[in-house]
Scaffold this active site. Structure first.
Site, short mmCIF file in Angstrom:
data_model
loop_
_atom_site.label_atom_id
_atom_site.label_comp_id
_atom_site.label_asym_id
_atom_site.label_seq_id
_atom_site.Cartn_x
_atom_site.Cartn_y
_atom_site.Cartn_z
N LYS A 137 35.66 -25.17 27.95
CA LYS A 137 35.01 -23.85 28.06
C LYS A 137 36.11 -22.80 27.88
O LYS A 137 36.88 -22.51 28.78
CB LYS A 137 34.35 -23.73 29.44
CG LYS A 137 34.10 -22.30 29.93
CD LYS A 137 33.06 -21.55 29.14
CE LYS A 137 32.78 -20.18 29.72
NZ LYS A 137 33.84 -19.18 29.47
N GLU A 176 46.71 -23.70 36.90
CA GLU A 176 47.84 -22.86 36.50
C GLU A 176 47.36 -21.42 36.71
O GLU A 176 46.56 -20.90 35.94
CB GLU A 176 48.19 -23.15 35.03
CG GLU A 176 49.57 -22.65 34.67
CD GLU A 176 49.53 -21.39 33.86
OE1 GLU A 176 49.64 -20.30 34.48
OE2 GLU A 176 49.37 -21.47 32.63
N CYS A 235 51.20 -15.25 32.17
CA CYS A 235 51.37 -15.53 33.60
C CYS A 235 52.83 -15.65 33.97
O CYS A 235 53.19 -15.53 35.13
CB CYS A 235 50.68 -16.84 33.97
SG CYS A 235 48.98 -16.86 33.50
N GLU A 268 50.15 -8.57 39.71
CA GLU A 268 50.40 -8.85 38.28
C GLU A 268 49.95 -7.65 37.46
O GLU A 268 48.79 -7.25 37.56
CB GLU A 268 49.56 -10.05 37.83
CG GLU A 268 50.18 -11.39 38.03
CD GLU A 268 49.42 -12.46 37.25
OE1 GLU A 268 49.97 -12.99 36.28
OE2 GLU A 268 48.27 -12.76 37.60
C1 SIN Z 1 50.78 -18.25 30.32
O1 SIN Z 1 51.57 -17.45 30.73
O2 SIN Z 1 49.61 -18.15 30.57
C2 SIN Z 1 51.29 -19.38 29.46
C3 SIN Z 1 52.54 -19.01 28.83
C4 SIN Z 1 53.19 -20.10 28.05
O3 SIN Z 1 52.81 -21.27 28.07
O4 SIN Z 1 54.15 -19.78 27.38
#
Ligand code: SIN
Length: 485
Positions: free
Chosen positions: A179, A255, A289, A386
């Protein structure tokens, strides 16, 4: 080339067939740089999700029984096809996600690398024979595929976050329902098309596009056939998924959010440090992220770093990602622009100095000027939330001990970075930072062969690296008795 001319399948993939949603409903996909639609996809409902889970369940026995070498070959072929189709996939990605074309092409290669890496790992799912406790028994340890899995993937890396989940799932012998984020379903369709064209049997990978993420999650979590779910997204949603997983004790990999500190010590190579900071902070317009959210610069080099950073950020070119020379594309939507602007205004109101940028760019599309703030303090929003935008906030520090303490003062623990030329300090600081990923003298930490993931409220589970496949394997032992010697 327009998105429609790329031949992207704007449908669901269920059991090897590209189909409409049972309801016939569809929704538009828009270009964040213009606000204009670039395509549309089916708005799947409950029955479509059930059908996709059914297809994945139906394909499982055959897929897991396939010799690992054959699964490996399919994964490697899929990686090759994705690379061959790099330009098309990159164009579609830029059109729906906004990142500059060169970055999109880089992400396509990054996406392919997960399939290639896990193609290798497919052949190395070894068990163990354990030395016996008594002479008449033996213990055999097997690692077996967990079964049907689901991948819920984000819009910021619409190709790579999918293959980072599908690579290990397929390598382990699992089947999947994917998804993608509703903002970026077209890239997902192209990736799945390549996986399909590589010879993957029908039902091994299935695609559900839907505006109702909650409904899809509810279906995935309540269906006992789905044994594991992998999610990349916000900590807030991750916590809801942890609660939802309790009913069936569903395996999860999460994650989640991050709030990376980026530390530059007095003894750093300053050019390397500023380049690293730019790569970390401004990649994907700050929508990662793992991007630097707090930058700590030691007093002796503070003014020099602020000046070097400002000089480079001033030269960044903002615009539509398909235009030559553009280095910063739009943010994903206007809410993202509002958030970046809120963080900047809050910082200035609390005493930070605006060095560069600091404004939304008016007109069509969701643009925010690349921004540098200095004199940032812990009370400011940017120091705890963030930003997910192109805003670098700089804070001065005096000692190593002080910066380690403030760097660790976060609910998040995904990535942290620092620059130093003192190798004793390098090891000392890396060991003390409470993060799952450390960039030491580099702002780029992403790689298929490394175990990506966080601690604290940044989630659990690892994607990539040799441990990445463990998330898709169950461990079973067989105690064999009556073995005569
Ligand atoms: C992420 O920040 O969401 C992934 C970044 C990455 O794998 O480089």
């Amino acid at each position: 080339m327009a998105v429609a001319a790329t031949g992207v399948e704007e449908r669901l993939l269920i059991g090897g067939e590209w189909v409409e949603a049972a309801s016939g409903g569809r929704f538009d996909v828009t270009d964040p740089a213009t606000g204009e639609p670039v395509g549309s996809v089916p708005d799947a409902g409950e029955s479509d999700v059930k059908a996709a889970i059914g297809a994945a369940a139906g394909a499982l026995d055959e897929w897991k029984a396939l010799p690992a070498l054959q699964r490996a070959r399919i994964l490697r072929k899929a990686a090759d096809l994705i690379r061959e189709r790099r330009d098309t996939i990159a164009l579609v990605m830029t059109s729906e996600q906004g990142k500059p074309l060169a970055e999109a092409a880089g992400e396509v290669d990054y996406a392919a690398s997960f399939l290639e890496w896990f193609g290798g790992e497919a052949e190395r799912v070894y068990g163990q024979i354990v030395p016996p406790m008594n002479p008449t028994s033996r213990v055999l340890v097997l690692r077996q595929p967990v079964g049907v899995t689901a991948a819920i993937t984000p819009w910021n890396f619409p190709a790579a976050m999918m293959t980072r989940k599908l690579g290990p799932a397929m390598a382990a012998g699992c089947t999947s329902v994917v998804k993608p984020a509703s903002a970026t379903p077209l890239t997902a369709a192209l990736i799945l098309r390549a996986i399909e064209d590589a010879g993957t049997p029908p039902g091994v990978v299935n695609l559900i596009t839907s505006r109702s993420s909650g409904m899809v999650a509810q279906q995935l979590f309540s269906d006992a056939r789905v044994r594991k779910i992998s999610f990349t997204g916000s900590t807030e949603v991750g916590k809801e998924l942890i609660r939802a997983s309790a009913d069936q004790v569903k395996r999860l990999s999460l994650e989640l959010g991050g709030h990376a500190p980026y530390v530059i010590f007095d003894d750093a190579d300053l050019d390397e440090a500023v380049d690293g900071l730019i790569a970390s902070k401004f990649r994907n317009a700050g929508q990662t992220c793992v991007c630097a959210n707090r930058t700590y610069v030691q007093a002796g080099v503070y003014d020099a770093v602020v000046a070097k950073l400002a000089e480079k950020v001033t030269k960044m070119v903002v615009g539509h990602g398909t235009e030559p020379g553009v280095t910063i594309g739009p943010l994903i939507d206007d809410r993202a622009v509002d958030k970046a602007d809120e963080h900047v205004k809050d910082a200035i109101a609390q005493g930070a100095r605006l060095v560069v940028g600091g404004e939304r760019i008016e007109g069509s599309g969701s643009f925010y000027a690349p921004t540098v703030l200095e004199g940032v303090t812990p009370q400011m929003l940017i120091s705890t939330e963030e930003t997910f935008g192109p805003v670098a906030g700089i804070t001065r520090f005096e000692t190593e001990e002080e910066v380690i303490r403030v760097a660790n003062e976060s609910i998040y623990g995904l990535a942290a970075y620092f620059h130093t030329r003192d190798y004793a300090r390098l090891l000392r600081v890396a060991e003390k930072l409470e993060y799952g990923i450390i960039g030491a003298n580099t702002g780029i930490i992403s790689a298929a062969n490394a175990p990506f993931g966080g601690v604290k409220e940044s989630g659990y589970g690892r994607e990539g690296g040799s441990v990445g496949i463990d998330e898709y394997l169950d461990v079973k032992y067989i105690q064999v008795g009556g073995v005569g010697l």
